[in-house]
Design a protein around this motif. Structure first.
Motif, PDB file in Angstrom:
ATOM      1  N   ALA A  41      -8.484  36.040 -16.017  1.00 61.04           N
ATOM      2  CA  ALA A  41      -7.681  34.854 -15.727  1.00 61.04           C
ATOM      3  C   ALA A  41      -8.531  33.845 -14.974  1.00 61.04           C
ATOM      4  N   LYS A  42      -8.476  32.589 -15.425  1.00 63.48           N
ATOM      5  CA  LYS A  42      -9.224  31.509 -14.795  1.00 63.48           C
ATOM      6  C   LYS A  42      -8.355  30.259 -14.767  1.00 63.48           C
ATOM      7  N   THR A  47      -8.039  20.212 -16.988  1.00 63.90           N
ATOM      8  CA  THR A  47      -6.729  20.158 -17.645  1.00 63.90           C
ATOM      9  C   THR A  47      -5.601  20.608 -16.725  1.00 63.90           C
ATOM     10  N   LYS A  48      -5.957  21.145 -15.567  1.00 66.66           N
ATOM     11  CA  LYS A  48      -4.974  21.641 -14.581  1.00 66.66           C
ATOM     12  C   LYS A  48      -4.098  22.741 -15.166  1.00 66.66           C
ATOM     13  N   LYS A  49      -4.725  23.621 -15.970  1.00 64.02           N
ATOM     14  CA  LYS A  49      -3.996  24.724 -16.604  1.00 64.02           C
ATOM     15  C   LYS A  49      -4.734  26.041 -16.408  1.00 64.02           C
ATOM     16  N   ALA A  50      -3.949  27.111 -16.316  1.00 64.12           N
ATOM     17  CA  ALA A  50      -4.508  28.460 -16.244  1.00 64.12           C
ATOM     18  C   ALA A  50      -4.787  28.940 -17.668  1.00 64.12           C
ATOM     19  N   TYR A  51      -5.797  29.792 -17.797  1.00 65.44           N
ATOM     20  CA  TYR A  51      -6.115  30.340 -19.113  1.00 65.44           C
ATOM     21  C   TYR A  51      -6.718  31.726 -18.974  1.00 65.44           C
ATOM     22  N   LEU A  52      -6.726  32.441 -20.087  1.00 63.94           N
ATOM     23  CA  LEU A  52      -7.393  33.736 -20.163  1.00 63.94           C
ATOM     24  C   LEU A  52      -8.682  33.535 -20.941  1.00 63.94           C
ATOM     25  N   GLU A  53      -9.780  34.005 -20.373  1.00 61.50           N
ATOM     26  CA  GLU A  53     -11.073  33.902 -21.059  1.00 61.50           C
ATOM     27  C   GLU A  53     -11.467  35.297 -21.528  1.00 61.50           C
ATOM     28  N   TYR A  54     -11.689  35.424 -22.826  1.00 61.15           N
ATOM     29  CA  TYR A  54     -12.049  36.700 -23.420  1.00 61.15           C
ATOM     30  C   TYR A  54     -13.563  36.862 -23.417  1.00 61.15           C
ATOM     31  N   PRO A  55     -14.051  38.086 -23.512  1.00 67.17           N
ATOM     32  CA  PRO A  55     -15.502  38.332 -23.478  1.00 67.17           C
ATOM     33  C   PRO A  55     -16.288  37.564 -24.540  1.00 67.17           C
ATOM     34  N   ASP A  56     -15.642  37.216 -25.653  1.00 65.51           N
ATOM     35  CA  ASP A  56     -16.336  36.461 -26.700  1.00 65.51           C
ATOM     36  C   ASP A  56     -16.375  34.959 -26.408  1.00 65.51           C
ATOM     37  N   GLY A  57     -15.809  34.541 -25.250  1.00 60.35           N
ATOM     38  CA  GLY A  57     -15.833  33.136 -24.854  1.00 60.35           C
ATOM     39  C   GLY A  57     -14.586  32.360 -25.239  1.00 60.35           C
TER      40      GLY A  57
END
Length: 64
Positions: A41-42, A47-57
């Motif tokens: 989680a980042k 964009t002022k939004k939370a996101y999930l970053e996966y190992p593939d980018g």
């Protein structure tokens, strides 16, 4: 007069040392999640939004 209890005690560890240990624990957790193929989680400041970053980018924004 300040009364200390067992929850206030840091066993002689300074605030700076506790902060460094916390940061290292987070770094290790991110590495483990990457190895296991789990997202991290980042937060995107632009964009002022939370996101999930996966190992593939790949990024998956929360709520979309």
């Amino acid at each position: 007069m300040t009364v200390l209890n067992e929850l206030d005690s840091t066993c002689g560890i300074s605030d700076d040392e506790l902060t460094q240990r916390f940061k290292e624990a987070i770094r290790i957790d991110k590495e483990v999640r990457k190895i296991k193929g789990l997202p991290v989680a980042k937060y995107d400041d632009e964009t002022k939004k939370a996101y999930l970053e996966y190992p593939d980018g790949r990024r998956e924004y929360v709520g979309e």
